[in-house]
Design a protein around this motif. Structure first.
Motif, PDB file in Angstrom:
ATOM      1  N   MET A   1       0.826  -1.182   0.000  1.00  0.00           N
ATOM      2  CA  MET A   1       0.000   0.000   0.000  1.00  0.00           C
ATOM      3  C   MET A   1       0.871   1.246   0.000  1.00  0.00           C
ATOM      4  N   THR A   2       0.385   2.234  -0.664  1.00  0.00           N
ATOM      5  CA  THR A   2       1.108   3.499  -0.677  1.00  0.00           C
ATOM      6  C   THR A   2       0.463   4.461   0.297  1.00  0.00           C
ATOM      7  N   SER A   3       1.247   5.330   0.840  1.00  0.00           N
ATOM      8  CA  SER A   3       0.702   6.310   1.774  1.00  0.00           C
ATOM      9  C   SER A   3       0.169   7.511   1.001  1.00  0.00           C
ATOM     10  N   LEU A   4      -0.772   8.191   1.602  1.00  0.00           N
ATOM     11  CA  LEU A   4      -1.345   9.374   0.975  1.00  0.00           C
ATOM     12  C   LEU A   4      -0.355  10.522   1.027  1.00  0.00           C
ATOM     13  N   PRO A   5      -0.374  11.379   0.014  1.00  0.00           N
ATOM     14  CA  PRO A   5       0.462  12.578   0.111  1.00  0.00           C
ATOM     15  C   PRO A   5       0.033  13.416   1.309  1.00  0.00           C
ATOM     16  N   SER A   6       0.939  14.228   1.787  1.00  0.00           N
ATOM     17  CA  SER A   6       0.698  14.996   3.006  1.00  0.00           C
ATOM     18  C   SER A   6      -0.501  15.923   2.882  1.00  0.00           C
ATOM     19  N   SER A   7      -0.626  16.649   1.785  1.00  0.00           N
ATOM     20  CA  SER A   7      -1.730  17.594   1.653  1.00  0.00           C
ATOM     21  C   SER A   7      -3.073  16.882   1.525  1.00  0.00           C
ATOM     22  N   ARG A   8      -3.091  15.747   0.817  1.00  0.00           N
ATOM     23  CA  ARG A   8      -4.344  14.999   0.672  1.00  0.00           C
ATOM     24  C   ARG A   8      -4.733  14.357   1.994  1.00  0.00           C
ATOM     25  N   GLY A   9      -3.778  13.867   2.739  1.00  0.00           N
ATOM     26  CA  GLY A   9      -4.061  13.280   4.042  1.00  0.00           C
ATOM     27  C   GLY A   9      -4.559  14.320   5.023  1.00  0.00           C
ATOM     28  N   ALA A  10      -3.974  15.502   4.981  1.00  0.00           N
ATOM     29  CA  ALA A  10      -4.414  16.582   5.867  1.00  0.00           C
ATOM     30  C   ALA A  10      -5.823  17.034   5.506  1.00  0.00           C
ATOM     31  N   ALA A  11      -6.116  17.098   4.208  1.00  0.00           N
ATOM     32  CA  ALA A  11      -7.456  17.503   3.787  1.00  0.00           C
ATOM     33  C   ALA A  11      -8.489  16.449   4.190  1.00  0.00           C
ATOM     34  N   LEU A  12      -8.135  15.185   4.076  1.00  0.00           N
ATOM     35  CA  LEU A  12      -9.029  14.112   4.474  1.00  0.00           C
ATOM     36  C   LEU A  12      -9.268  14.141   5.981  1.00  0.00           C
ATOM     37  N   LEU A  13      -8.227  14.358   6.735  1.00  0.00           N
ATOM     38  CA  LEU A  13      -8.348  14.454   8.184  1.00  0.00           C
ATOM     39  C   LEU A  13      -9.196  15.661   8.581  1.00  0.00           C
ATOM     40  N   ARG A  14      -9.011  16.781   7.903  1.00  0.00           N
ATOM     41  CA  ARG A  14      -9.797  17.979   8.196  1.00  0.00           C
ATOM     42  C   ARG A  14     -11.272  17.750   7.853  1.00  0.00           C
ATOM     43  N   ALA A  15     -11.553  17.068   6.758  1.00  0.00           N
ATOM     44  CA  ALA A  15     -12.941  16.786   6.379  1.00  0.00           C
ATOM     45  C   ALA A  15     -13.603  15.839   7.380  1.00  0.00           C
ATOM     46  N   ALA A  16     -12.861  14.843   7.829  1.00  0.00           N
ATOM     47  CA  ALA A  16     -13.402  13.913   8.819  1.00  0.00           C
ATOM     48  C   ALA A  16     -13.672  14.621  10.141  1.00  0.00           C
ATOM     49  N   SER A  17     -12.771  15.490  10.539  1.00  0.00           N
ATOM     50  CA  SER A  17     -12.980  16.204  11.796  1.00  0.00           C
ATOM     51  C   SER A  17     -14.130  17.194  11.675  1.00  0.00           C
ATOM     52  N   LEU A  18     -14.330  17.789  10.496  1.00  0.00           N
ATOM     53  CA  LEU A  18     -15.460  18.687  10.293  1.00  0.00           C
ATOM     54  C   LEU A  18     -16.778  17.919  10.414  1.00  0.00           C
ATOM     55  N   GLY A  19     -16.825  16.714   9.879  1.00  0.00           N
ATOM     56  CA  GLY A  19     -18.022  15.885  10.029  1.00  0.00           C
ATOM     57  C   GLY A  19     -18.274  15.516  11.477  1.00  0.00           C
ATOM     58  N   LEU A  20     -17.218  15.215  12.210  1.00  0.00           N
ATOM     59  CA  LEU A  20     -17.350  14.900  13.624  1.00  0.00           C
ATOM     60  C   LEU A  20     -17.826  16.113  14.410  1.00  0.00           C
ATOM     61  N   VAL A  21     -17.285  17.273  14.102  1.00  0.00           N
ATOM     62  CA  VAL A  21     -17.693  18.515  14.772  1.00  0.00           C
ATOM     63  C   VAL A  21     -19.169  18.790  14.494  1.00  0.00           C
ATOM     64  N   ALA A  22     -19.582  18.647  13.237  1.00  0.00           N
ATOM     65  CA  ALA A  22     -20.978  18.897  12.881  1.00  0.00           C
ATOM     66  C   ALA A  22     -21.904  17.927  13.606  1.00  0.00           C
ATOM     67  N   GLY A  23     -21.522  16.664  13.679  1.00  0.00           N
ATOM     68  CA  GLY A  23     -22.336  15.681  14.390  1.00  0.00           C
ATOM     69  C   GLY A  23     -22.436  15.976  15.876  1.00  0.00           C
ATOM     70  N   LEU A  24     -21.321  16.351  16.483  1.00  0.00           N
ATOM     71  CA  LEU A  24     -21.335  16.676  17.906  1.00  0.00           C
ATOM     72  C   LEU A  24     -22.190  17.908  18.182  1.00  0.00           C
ATOM     73  N   LEU A  25     -22.045  18.927  17.349  1.00  0.00           N
ATOM     74  CA  LEU A  25     -22.816  20.155  17.566  1.00  0.00           C
ATOM     75  C   LEU A  25     -24.308  19.920  17.352  1.00  0.00           C
ATOM     76  N   LEU A  26     -24.678  19.256  16.271  1.00  0.00           N
ATOM     77  CA  LEU A  26     -26.095  19.017  16.007  1.00  0.00           C
ATOM     78  C   LEU A  26     -26.715  18.094  17.053  1.00  0.00           C
ATOM     79  N   GLY A  27     -26.032  17.014  17.372  1.00  0.00           N
ATOM     80  CA  GLY A  27     -26.540  16.104  18.401  1.00  0.00           C
ATOM     81  C   GLY A  27     -26.631  16.778  19.752  1.00  0.00           C
TER      82      GLY A  27
END
Length: 96
Positions: A1-27
């Motif tokens: 397996m290849t690792s994700l490039p740094s910018s793509r991994g950071a963007a994916l992590l930021r998107a996942a955390s935004l979804g978590l934040v939205a779920g926590l706030l709405l719930g």
């Protein structure tokens, strides 16, 4: 397996955390709203005897307190996670 490039991994992590934040706030806001309703709006006791009505109202009030505290904690946790994961502004350039 290849690792994700740094910018793509950071963007994916930021998107996942935004979804978590939205779920926590709405719930948290939904739970907070239901808790406040349980504490301040008495239930309808149509067709219940006095002891049944008192038990129902006490139960809803106590459950509303727990829901209010839990909802507030979820909102605070979501806000803290948002503050930790928001994009940082670029550093100002150093002067001569």
């Amino acid at each position: 397996m290849t690792s994700l490039p740094s910018s793509r991994g950071a963007a994916l992590l930021r998107a996942a955390s935004l979804g978590l934040v939205a779920g926590l706030l709405l719930g948290g806001l939904v739970l907070l709203g239901r808790g406040v309703k349980g504490v301040f709006v008495p239930s309808d006791c149509a067709g219940l005897s006095d002891p049944e009505c008192q038990l129902t109202r006490e139960t809803e009030r106590d459950l509303g307190r727990v829901q209010t505290l839990s909802g507030g904690a979820l909102v605070a946790l979501g806000a803290a996670l948002f503050a930790l994961t928001r994009p940082r502004p670029p550093a100002p350039p150093e002067g001569p």
